[in-house]
Design a protein around this motif. Sequence first.
Motif, PDB file in Angstrom:
ATOM      1  N   LEU A 145       0.851  -1.180   0.000  1.00 50.58           N
ATOM      2  CA  LEU A 145       0.000   0.000   0.000  1.00 50.58           C
ATOM      3  C   LEU A 145       0.891   1.235   0.000  1.00 50.58           C
ATOM      4  O   LEU A 145       1.741   1.379   0.872  1.00 50.58           O
ATOM      5  CB  LEU A 145      -0.860  -0.046   1.273  1.00 50.58           C
ATOM      6  CG  LEU A 145      -2.118   0.786   1.349  1.00 50.58           C
ATOM      7  CD1 LEU A 145      -3.030   0.495   0.174  1.00 50.58           C
ATOM      8  CD2 LEU A 145      -2.855   0.488   2.642  1.00 50.58           C
ATOM      9  N   ASN A 146       0.717   2.084  -0.997  1.00 50.61           N
ATOM     10  CA  ASN A 146       1.522   3.296  -1.101  1.00 50.61           C
ATOM     11  C   ASN A 146       0.675   4.353  -1.800  1.00 50.61           C
ATOM     12  O   ASN A 146       0.368   4.228  -2.986  1.00 50.61           O
ATOM     13  CB  ASN A 146       2.799   2.984  -1.902  1.00 50.61           C
ATOM     14  CG  ASN A 146       3.727   4.167  -2.025  1.00 50.61           C
ATOM     15  OD1 ASN A 146       3.286   5.299  -2.209  1.00 50.61           O
ATOM     16  ND2 ASN A 146       5.016   3.896  -1.949  1.00 50.61           N
ATOM     17  N   GLU A 147       0.272   5.365  -1.054  1.00 49.20           N
ATOM     18  CA  GLU A 147      -0.649   6.380  -1.576  1.00 49.20           C
ATOM     19  C   GLU A 147      -0.060   7.154  -2.749  1.00 49.20           C
ATOM     20  O   GLU A 147      -0.754   7.428  -3.728  1.00 49.20           O
ATOM     21  CB  GLU A 147      -1.048   7.346  -0.459  1.00 49.20           C
ATOM     22  CG  GLU A 147      -2.175   8.269  -0.854  1.00 49.20           C
ATOM     23  CD  GLU A 147      -2.616   9.182   0.277  1.00 49.20           C
ATOM     24  OE1 GLU A 147      -1.926  10.172   0.537  1.00 49.20           O
ATOM     25  OE2 GLU A 147      -3.663   8.895   0.879  1.00 49.20           O
ATOM     26  N   GLU A 148       1.224   7.483  -2.675  1.00 51.10           N
ATOM     27  CA  GLU A 148       1.867   8.238  -3.754  1.00 51.10           C
ATOM     28  C   GLU A 148       1.879   7.410  -5.042  1.00 51.10           C
ATOM     29  O   GLU A 148       1.544   7.904  -6.121  1.00 51.10           O
ATOM     30  CB  GLU A 148       3.301   8.608  -3.354  1.00 51.10           C
ATOM     31  CG  GLU A 148       4.043   9.400  -4.410  1.00 51.10           C
ATOM     32  CD  GLU A 148       5.484   9.683  -4.023  1.00 51.10           C
ATOM     33  OE1 GLU A 148       6.305   9.858  -4.943  1.00 51.10           O
ATOM     34  OE2 GLU A 148       5.790   9.720  -2.816  1.00 51.10           O
ATOM     35  N   ARG A 149       2.248   6.139  -4.912  1.00 50.29           N
ATOM     36  CA  ARG A 149       2.285   5.243  -6.070  1.00 50.29           C
ATOM     37  C   ARG A 149       0.879   5.052  -6.651  1.00 50.29           C
ATOM     38  O   ARG A 149       0.690   5.052  -7.863  1.00 50.29           O
ATOM     39  CB  ARG A 149       2.882   3.902  -5.631  1.00 50.29           C
ATOM     40  CG  ARG A 149       3.357   3.021  -6.753  1.00 50.29           C
ATOM     41  CD  ARG A 149       4.055   1.790  -6.233  1.00 50.29           C
ATOM     42  NE  ARG A 149       3.149   1.010  -5.386  1.00 50.29           N
ATOM     43  CZ  ARG A 149       3.535   0.279  -4.348  1.00 50.29           C
ATOM     44  NH1 ARG A 149       4.803   0.224  -4.008  1.00 50.29           N
ATOM     45  NH2 ARG A 149       2.656  -0.399  -3.630  1.00 50.29           N
TER      46      ARG A 149
END
Length: 158
Positions: free
Chosen positions: A58-62
Amino acid sequence: MQPPKKTYTLQEATKKLEHYCAYQERSHQEVRQKLMDMYMIPEAIDVITIHLFEHNFLNEERFAKAYVSGKFNIKKWGKSRLAYQLKQKGVSKCNINLAIDGISDKQYIDVFNSLANKKVDLIKESDKWKKKKKFVDYFIRLGWESYLVYDKANELIK
């Protein structure tokens, strides 16, 4: 009579969400909703979310960059629609700006001009004002900036 709800152990739910996130980029909000749909308790949701974040599932920027790239390249959405949709998905303002800044100004204008030239030919309307309205409504709905849309409408529809 309804069948009993499927329940998951913490390990089962974690594995299921790892696969869910590995399949395609997900927002934090989508992951939390998926866990709630699996009837997980709030403490388990927090534990699993932290696990996914720590293990880079989980990675919001990605997620924001992938979302913007896909919707811009495939659906030809403008920046305001992209920003609005990301905001609806609970993405932070910082990551929204970062993702949208990833679109070069030249590419953005090229896509808009190409789309506008195709759209103006597709609108079958003899009244120039009605044609302009259809043209403008279409691009505003796609989230393109109004100054671009009105300038292009005035340039192409005379």
